[in-house]
Design a protein around this motif. Structure first.
Motif, PDB file in Angstrom:
ATOM      1  N   PHE A  49      -3.880  -1.806  -1.479  1.00 39.12           N
ATOM      2  CA  PHE A  49      -3.690  -3.251  -1.544  1.00 39.12           C
ATOM      3  C   PHE A  49      -4.847  -3.953  -0.822  1.00 39.12           C
ATOM      4  O   PHE A  49      -5.105  -3.673   0.338  1.00 39.12           O
ATOM      5  CB  PHE A  49      -2.354  -3.619  -0.896  1.00 39.12           C
ATOM      6  CG  PHE A  49      -2.137  -5.093  -0.693  1.00 39.12           C
ATOM      7  CD1 PHE A  49      -2.415  -5.998  -1.702  1.00 39.12           C
ATOM      8  CD2 PHE A  49      -1.619  -5.581   0.506  1.00 39.12           C
ATOM      9  CE1 PHE A  49      -2.207  -7.358  -1.526  1.00 39.12           C
ATOM     10  CE2 PHE A  49      -1.395  -6.928   0.694  1.00 39.12           C
ATOM     11  CZ  PHE A  49      -1.685  -7.819  -0.317  1.00 39.12           C
ATOM     12  N   GLY A  50      -5.536  -4.830  -1.517  1.00 37.18           N
ATOM     13  CA  GLY A  50      -6.586  -5.604  -0.876  1.00 37.18           C
ATOM     14  C   GLY A  50      -7.957  -5.494  -1.496  1.00 37.18           C
ATOM     15  O   GLY A  50      -8.631  -6.520  -1.669  1.00 37.18           O
ATOM     16  N   PRO A  51      -8.441  -4.288  -1.821  1.00 34.45           N
ATOM     17  CA  PRO A  51      -9.806  -4.181  -2.355  1.00 34.45           C
ATOM     18  C   PRO A  51      -9.909  -4.741  -3.771  1.00 34.45           C
ATOM     19  O   PRO A  51      -9.478  -4.122  -4.743  1.00 34.45           O
ATOM     20  CB  PRO A  51     -10.089  -2.676  -2.320  1.00 34.45           C
ATOM     21  CG  PRO A  51      -8.750  -2.017  -2.303  1.00 34.45           C
ATOM     22  CD  PRO A  51      -7.847  -2.959  -1.585  1.00 34.45           C
ATOM     23  N   GLY A  52     -10.506  -5.932  -3.889  1.00 35.27           N
ATOM     24  CA  GLY A  52     -10.531  -6.624  -5.171  1.00 35.27           C
ATOM     25  C   GLY A  52     -11.325  -5.927  -6.244  1.00 35.27           C
ATOM     26  O   GLY A  52     -10.954  -5.953  -7.418  1.00 35.27           O
ATOM     27  N   ALA A  92       0.738  -5.897 -21.160  1.00 39.50           N
ATOM     28  CA  ALA A  92       0.413  -4.700 -20.377  1.00 39.50           C
ATOM     29  C   ALA A  92       0.342  -5.080 -18.907  1.00 39.50           C
ATOM     30  O   ALA A  92      -0.271  -6.083 -18.550  1.00 39.50           O
ATOM     31  CB  ALA A  92      -0.918  -4.111 -20.826  1.00 39.50           C
ATOM     32  N   SER A  93       0.981  -4.283 -18.062  1.00 39.79           N
ATOM     33  CA  SER A  93       0.997  -4.563 -16.627  1.00 39.79           C
ATOM     34  C   SER A  93       0.514  -3.327 -15.872  1.00 39.79           C
ATOM     35  O   SER A  93       1.238  -2.341 -15.734  1.00 39.79           O
ATOM     36  CB  SER A  93       2.409  -4.947 -16.175  1.00 39.79           C
ATOM     37  OG  SER A  93       2.432  -5.275 -14.799  1.00 39.79           O
ATOM     38  N   PRO A  94      -0.731  -3.343 -15.378  1.00 38.48           N
ATOM     39  CA  PRO A  94      -1.311  -2.144 -14.783  1.00 38.48           C
ATOM     40  C   PRO A  94      -0.978  -1.946 -13.310  1.00 38.48           C
ATOM     41  O   PRO A  94      -0.741  -2.910 -12.579  1.00 38.48           O
ATOM     42  CB  PRO A  94      -2.817  -2.395 -14.950  1.00 38.48           C
ATOM     43  CG  PRO A  94      -2.944  -3.885 -14.818  1.00 38.48           C
ATOM     44  CD  PRO A  94      -1.706  -4.447 -15.472  1.00 38.48           C
ATOM     45  N   ASP A  95      -0.987  -0.698 -12.885  1.00 41.85           N
ATOM     46  CA  ASP A  95      -0.961  -0.355 -11.458  1.00 41.85           C
ATOM     47  C   ASP A  95      -2.404  -0.458 -10.965  1.00 41.85           C
ATOM     48  O   ASP A  95      -3.077   0.533 -10.696  1.00 41.85           O
ATOM     49  CB  ASP A  95      -0.448   1.073 -11.252  1.00 41.85           C
ATOM     50  CG  ASP A  95       1.005   1.257 -11.633  1.00 41.85           C
ATOM     51  OD1 ASP A  95       1.654   0.272 -12.023  1.00 41.85           O
ATOM     52  OD2 ASP A  95       1.484   2.408 -11.556  1.00 41.85           O
ATOM     53  N   TYR A  96      -2.873  -1.681 -10.832  1.00 41.36           N
ATOM     54  CA  TYR A  96      -4.301  -1.909 -10.596  1.00 41.36           C
ATOM     55  C   TYR A  96      -4.764  -1.489  -9.199  1.00 41.36           C
ATOM     56  O   TYR A  96      -5.977  -1.406  -8.950  1.00 41.36           O
ATOM     57  CB  TYR A  96      -4.635  -3.388 -10.823  1.00 41.36           C
ATOM     58  CG  TYR A  96      -3.800  -4.352 -10.000  1.00 41.36           C
ATOM     59  CD1 TYR A  96      -4.095  -4.601  -8.662  1.00 41.36           C
ATOM     60  CD2 TYR A  96      -2.721  -5.027 -10.569  1.00 41.36           C
ATOM     61  CE1 TYR A  96      -3.328  -5.474  -7.914  1.00 41.36           C
ATOM     62  CE2 TYR A  96      -1.949  -5.905  -9.829  1.00 41.36           C
ATOM     63  CZ  TYR A  96      -2.255  -6.130  -8.508  1.00 41.36           C
ATOM     64  OH  TYR A  96      -1.484  -6.990  -7.759  1.00 41.36           O
ATOM     65  N   GLU A  97      -3.832  -1.213  -8.287  1.00 38.72           N
ATOM     66  CA  GLU A  97      -4.240  -0.744  -6.964  1.00 38.72           C
ATOM     67  C   GLU A  97      -4.668   0.723  -6.977  1.00 38.72           C
ATOM     68  O   GLU A  97      -5.131   1.246  -5.964  1.00 38.72           O
ATOM     69  CB  GLU A  97      -3.109  -0.945  -5.957  1.00 38.72           C
ATOM     70  CG  GLU A  97      -2.833  -2.410  -5.639  1.00 38.72           C
ATOM     71  CD  GLU A  97      -1.713  -2.570  -4.627  1.00 38.72           C
ATOM     72  OE1 GLU A  97      -1.149  -1.530  -4.198  1.00 38.72           O
ATOM     73  OE2 GLU A  97      -1.405  -3.711  -4.257  1.00 38.72           O
ATOM     74  N   SER A 149       0.823  -1.207   0.000  1.00 35.78           N
ATOM     75  CA  SER A 149       0.000   0.000   0.000  1.00 35.78           C
ATOM     76  C   SER A 149       0.857   1.258   0.000  1.00 35.78           C
ATOM     77  O   SER A 149       0.446   2.305   0.500  1.00 35.78           O
ATOM     78  CB  SER A 149      -0.957  -0.011   1.197  1.00 35.78           C
ATOM     79  OG  SER A 149      -2.059  -0.861   0.937  1.00 35.78           O
ATOM     80  N   ALA A 150       2.054   1.163  -0.554  1.00 35.54           N
ATOM     81  CA  ALA A 150       2.937   2.323  -0.711  1.00 35.54           C
ATOM     82  C   ALA A 150       3.060   2.646  -2.194  1.00 35.54           C
ATOM     83  O   ALA A 150       3.322   1.759  -3.009  1.00 35.54           O
ATOM     84  CB  ALA A 150       4.317   2.037  -0.122  1.00 35.54           C
ATOM     85  N   GLY A 160      -4.696  -0.611   2.993  1.00 30.73           N
ATOM     86  CA  GLY A 160      -5.217  -0.475   1.638  1.00 30.73           C
ATOM     87  C   GLY A 160      -6.731  -0.432   1.590  1.00 30.73           C
ATOM     88  O   GLY A 160      -7.327   0.384   0.877  1.00 30.73           O
ATOM     89  N   LEU A 161      -7.372  -1.302   2.353  1.00 35.85           N
ATOM     90  CA  LEU A 161      -8.830  -1.316   2.388  1.00 35.85           C
ATOM     91  C   LEU A 161      -9.394  -0.045   2.997  1.00 35.85           C
ATOM     92  O   LEU A 161     -10.545   0.327   2.733  1.00 35.85           O
ATOM     93  CB  LEU A 161      -9.313  -2.533   3.181  1.00 35.85           C
ATOM     94  CG  LEU A 161      -9.107  -3.895   2.501  1.00 35.85           C
ATOM     95  CD1 LEU A 161      -9.248  -5.019   3.525  1.00 35.85           C
ATOM     96  CD2 LEU A 161     -10.110  -4.090   1.365  1.00 35.85           C
TER      97      LEU A 161
END
Length: 469
Positions: free
Chosen positions: A171-174, A160-165, A121-122, A264-265
């Motif tokens: 970090f955590g919220p799906g 492609a590799s996303p910064d999906y957070e 979560s950084a 993250g949540l």
């Protein structure tokens, strides 16, 4: 959550110059570290005024980058970064970045979406930062998984590799991560510089923490992004049930993954409105210090900082065991557990794989997820790996994953739900031909050094980390 992949770092660096020359990495002038800005300081990550009115997946900004292994050795591919509009859990507009790697022999009718397991979560741990030449390698998992991405590049797939957070690195919220993946696919499909066909075919994949993003992308795609030409999903070591994963991680060598997930949540792009005030109220001074530290540290540091501790300790939060039963916590956990709603079932072929002896993510939860999806009409191939642990399974499964990706693009996957068990614990270095042999040799070395069923990680995780950092 693929912590023990850090064991691969030293192995990957040994002989890396020879390896990269085999897969077409070219030398480049050295880049001073200070020229690569962290996301919080880099203007590229800031969306323009009025971006919220754009449709999800709209490209807001773009740039060329020099991609590099471990921030040191340039890769001879075209590399771009796209800032695109996506969606927070509450439906508001946010912006995040995806990194696109295009090989010289790229197939223009398809690409792969690869969700790496950066588990932090950084914001400094965003993969888009780690992939750049000159960037410090704090996010070791993202750096190591770039070796796996190289396999797909060598096979002719744009990746492609996303910064999906998202912009806060939640970090955590799906659900946030799933929409981040889907909107990243939208952005890449519309990026004309790549020369891709209109509405290109896509296969999405992710392991462990990356499977949170991929599993939720697969779940949400039928309703959130039905226009995408998705041909398949691959998810391994999937944390499908947040509660089960939490209990398995707690008070273990991997318990350091829990504080960044709580942080993250609790972020504003996730469940901050309801969860953050509650968390702030029950945290002890020590607990708050630990949560605050996760906002500036990547996975490895977090694991060491909360090694074999419990989030139920009253020294961490004041509610003890009752923490998990609070209605606010229960609501958030339920919203982030897969396969609980029939209308969130993947509608394209999906490959799920998991180790029976996975010491990080419960096997039973993944099996339950697959059974629910199959009861609801999904097309799932479920492979159980009877040998290996969490980290080794990502490596052992590579050949099966590649075969599934090929079949998904060709439209030749088997229909319905199938299950099988694999006993393999080694890789054949020439299984994919001479071109890819150097990569597979590195992965074979990684398997050997992890030990059977990740035994070296489980017996001395701190020693493994300190040896490789």
């Amino acid at each position: 959550m693929a912590l023990s992949l850090v064991r691969m770092v030293r192995l990957a660096l040994v002989g890396l110059v020879a390896f990269t020359s085999t897969v077409s990495a070219l030398p480049a002038p050295p880049v001073h570290r200070s020229t690569v800005l962290a996301p919080d300081a880099d203007p590229f990550y800031q969306p323009p005024a009025g971006f919220a009115s754009e449709a999800p997946g709209t490209i807001l900004s773009q740039r060329d980058i020099t991609a590099a292994f471990f921030g040191l050795i340039p890769i001879d591919v075209e590399a771009y970064q796209l800032l695109y509009r996506t969606t927070a859990v509450n439906g508001s507009a946010i912006a995040t970045v995806t990194t696109v790697f295009k090989p010289k022999n790229a197939k223009l009718d398809r690409f792969v979406s690869f969700a790496t397991a950066y588990d932090s979560s950084a914001t400094k741990c965003q993969p888009s930062y780690a992939y750049q030449l000159g960037a410090p390698q704090d996010s070791l998992i993202a750096s190591v998984e770039l070796l796996i991405i190289e396999i797909y590049l060598a096979l002719g797939y744009t990746v492609a590799s996303p910064d999906y957070e998202g912009p806060e690195a939640a970090f955590g919220p799906g659900r946030l991560a799933g929409m981040g993946v889907l909107d990243g696919i939208r952005a890449v499909g519309s990026f004309k510089t790549l020369g891709l066909d209109d509405n290109p075919m896509v296969v999405g994949m992710g392991y462990s923490g990356g499977a949170i993003a991929t599993g939720w992308a697969a779940s949400l795609q039928p309703k959130y992004a039905s226009e995408l030409n998705i041909k398949g999903w691959v998810q391994g070591g999937t944390p499908s049930n947040v509660t089960g994963t939490m209990y398995q991680l707690d008070n273990t060598a991997f318990s350091g993954l829990l504080p960044p997930a709580i942080a993250g949540l609790s972020k504003s792009t996730a469940y901050g409105a309801e969860l953050a005030p509650f968390i702030s109220k029950i945290m002890t001074a020590d607990g708050q210090k630990i949560l605050d530290s996760t906002l500036s540290e990547c996975a490895t540091s977090n694991l060491l900082a909360f090694f074999e501790r419990s989030i139920f300790e009253t020294s961490f939060q004041t509610m003890g065991e009752d923490f998990i039963f609070d209605p606010i916590v229960q609501s958030v956990l339920k919203q982030n557990s897969m396969a609980t709603n029939k209308d969130e079932t993947p509608t394209v072929p999906t490959f799920v794989y998991h180790a029976t002896n996975d010491e990080v993510i419960p096997y039973a939860d993944a099996e339950k997820m697959v059974n629910s999806w199959c009861d609801w009409g999904a097309n799932v191939k479920f492979t159980t790996y009877a040998s290996g642990g969490h980290a080794t399974t990502e490596i052992i499964a590579i050949l099966d994953v590649i075969d599934f990706v090929k079949d998904a693009f060709a439209g030749t996957t088997k229909s319905g739900c199938t299950e099988n068990t694999e006993l393999v614990s080694i890789l054949n270095p020439i299984a994919l031909g001479v071109q890819l042999e150097p990569i597979l040799v590195k992965l074979v070395d990684a398997l050997f050094n992890l030990g059977e069923q990740d035994s070296k990680v489980k017996s001395d995780p701190v020693g493994v980390l300190s040896t490789n950092l």
